[in-house]
Design a protein around this motif. Structure first.
Motif, mmCIF file in Angstrom:
data_model
loop_
_atom_site.group_PDB
_atom_site.id
_atom_site.type_symbol
_atom_site.label_atom_id
_atom_site.label_comp_id
_atom_site.label_asym_id
_atom_site.label_seq_id
_atom_site.Cartn_x
_atom_site.Cartn_y
_atom_site.Cartn_z
ATOM 1 N N LEU A 1 0.825 -1.211 0.000
ATOM 2 C CA LEU A 1 0.000 0.000 0.000
ATOM 3 C C LEU A 1 0.860 1.263 0.000
ATOM 4 N N VAL A 2 1.914 1.275 0.801
ATOM 5 C CA VAL A 2 2.776 2.458 0.860
ATOM 6 C C VAL A 2 3.474 2.688 -0.481
ATOM 7 N N ALA A 3 3.768 1.596 -1.194
ATOM 8 C CA ALA A 3 4.424 1.718 -2.506
ATOM 9 C C ALA A 3 3.544 2.466 -3.508
ATOM 10 N N ALA A 4 2.218 2.398 -3.329
ATOM 11 C CA ALA A 4 1.318 3.126 -4.238
ATOM 12 C C ALA A 4 1.612 4.619 -4.199
ATOM 13 N N VAL B 1 4.637 5.963 -2.792
ATOM 14 C CA VAL B 1 6.074 6.188 -3.007
ATOM 15 C C VAL B 1 6.431 6.100 -4.491
ATOM 16 N N TYR B 2 5.866 5.130 -5.184
ATOM 17 C CA TYR B 2 6.192 4.923 -6.600
ATOM 18 C C TYR B 2 5.198 5.604 -7.546
ATOM 19 N N ARG B 3 4.432 6.555 -7.007
ATOM 20 C CA ARG B 3 3.607 7.457 -7.813
ATOM 21 C C ARG B 3 2.584 6.737 -8.699
ATOM 22 N N ASN B 4 1.851 5.794 -8.104
ATOM 23 C CA ASN B 4 0.697 5.252 -8.828
ATOM 24 C C ASN B 4 -0.277 6.384 -9.106
ATOM 25 N N ALA C 1 -3.493 7.072 1.074
ATOM 26 C CA ALA C 1 -2.881 6.479 -0.124
ATOM 27 C C ALA C 1 -3.754 6.733 -1.353
ATOM 28 N N PHE C 2 -5.077 6.641 -1.169
ATOM 29 C CA PHE C 2 -5.985 6.886 -2.283
ATOM 30 C C PHE C 2 -5.911 8.337 -2.756
ATOM 31 N N LEU C 3 -5.845 9.278 -1.817
ATOM 32 C CA LEU C 3 -5.741 10.693 -2.181
ATOM 33 C C LEU C 3 -4.443 10.982 -2.939
ATOM 34 N N VAL C 4 -3.379 10.286 -2.567
ATOM 35 C CA VAL C 4 -2.100 10.473 -3.265
ATOM 36 C C VAL C 4 -2.222 10.037 -4.727
ATOM 37 N N VAL C 5 -2.817 8.860 -4.966
ATOM 38 C CA VAL C 5 -2.924 8.396 -6.353
ATOM 39 C C VAL C 5 -3.933 9.236 -7.142
ATOM 40 N N VAL C 6 -4.945 9.773 -6.459
ATOM 41 C CA VAL C 6 -5.879 10.686 -7.130
ATOM 42 C C VAL C 6 -5.150 11.970 -7.531
#
Length: 316
Positions: free
Chosen positions: A142-145, A147-150, A291-296
């Motif tokens: 989950l954290v990789a989502a 960190v690796y800019r999903n 994590a979801f907000l980051v990928v959004v």
């Protein structure tokens, strides 16, 4: 006057023969016809491609709505979704990546974690497996989502697949951890009604051992035996080019040491996040939402800064 007329008509016929009816030479006329055909084919490809992107966009929107409903009130459906969709989506990616010579991305840790979660789905009553899978899914995966800019890019099937791979194991373990009875309602196996207590061995040491074993396997494939080169692409080669600081130690083996050491450090730092999520419902909710907000946000950045430029280029 008659002579001038005849000469004029003769000159006009010669001009038509040389330039054609539209005033262009035969070679220019052929080029224009060829260019029209190319533009027509390109337009057709664009239309087909955009139709597929629209379908993917609609499917992604419906998928998020369904997942929201399932996680919030219909947890019984989560095992069925994971059991059906994971082999299908990862299988499709494997076919695409094989054609693009990107198949070595398929041996990254996130795929190992999804496979481990899939095993857990059929043996949810095993407490130690339960704890290890929870730590792996809500820690490194989950954290990789973030960190690796999903990126949540609704029309892009590859980016959506990456989001699926990093979010579905955490969502499944979220349902199993906080709603075990509802998650087990129609599933063929029963998730533990009494959640096993936190164990530093099974939630920190064992997941890190899994990570180490995967790193060793990956190292042997990518750096020792197979050593894929152009046109094949691996995460190791991609990140080594993208982040030149991996060469700080110098030499081939120094680069490898820097790469794997940073991965181990990442795993060690992300596992405590999973442990916090295991012991606190608000913390687990906050972790998934963050994590979801980051990928959004990453998806919004893609649409504003990448998609606009590509769309303009295609229109031109």
């Amino acid at each position: 006057m008659c002579t001038t007329n005849k000469n004029g008509k003769k000159s006009s016929k010669i001009r038509k023969r040389v330039l054609g009816e539209n005033g262009m030479t035969e070679s220019q006329d052929y080029y224009q016809l060829h260019q029209d055909n190319v533009d027509s084919e390109r337009s057709k490809d664009n239309v087909e491609g955009r139709t597929l992107e629209k379908l993917v966009y609609v499917a992604a929107t419906l998928g998020i709505l369904v997942l929201t409903l399932v996680v919030s009130s219909q947890q019984w459906a989560m095992p069925f979704l994971f059991a059906v969709l994971s082999p299908l989506i990862i299988g499709i990616r494997m076919i695409f990546y094989w054609k693009l010579k990107w198949q070595y991305f398929m041996i990254d840790f996130c795929y190992f974690a999804n496979a481990l979660t899939y095993v857990f789905l059929w043996f949810p009553e095993h407490e130690n497996l339960y704890r290890a899978v929870f730590a792996v899914a809500n820690g490194p995966v989950l954290v990789a989502a973030a960190v690796y800019r999903n990126s949540l890019v609704f029309h892009h099937h590859d980016k959506l697949t990456s989001c699926y791979i990093h979010f579905m194991p955490p969502l499944l373990t979220f349902c199993a951890r906080w709603f075990p009875a509802q998650t087990s309602l129609f599933w063929c196996r029963t998730f533990a009604a009494e959640v096993p207590p936190f164990s530093p061995v099974w939630m920190y040491a064992v997941p890190f051992v899994f990570f180490l074993l995967h790193s060793v396997t990956y190292f042997l494939i990518v750096n020792v035996f197979v050593k894929p080169e152009d046109p094949y692409v691996t995460s190791y080669a991609y990140l080594a080019v993208k982040y030149e600081r991996l060469n700080c130690i110098g030499g081939k083996w120094g680069q490898a040491l820097a790469y794997y050491s940073l991965n181990w450090l990442f795993c060690l730092c992300s596992l405590p996040v999973a442990i916090l999520a295991y012991t606190s419902f608000p913390a687990h909710c906050a972790l998934i939402v963050f994590a979801f907000l980051v990928v959004v946000w990453n998806g919004a950045t893609y649409y504003m800064h990448v998609f606009n430029v590509k769309g303009l280029e295609n229109d031109l």
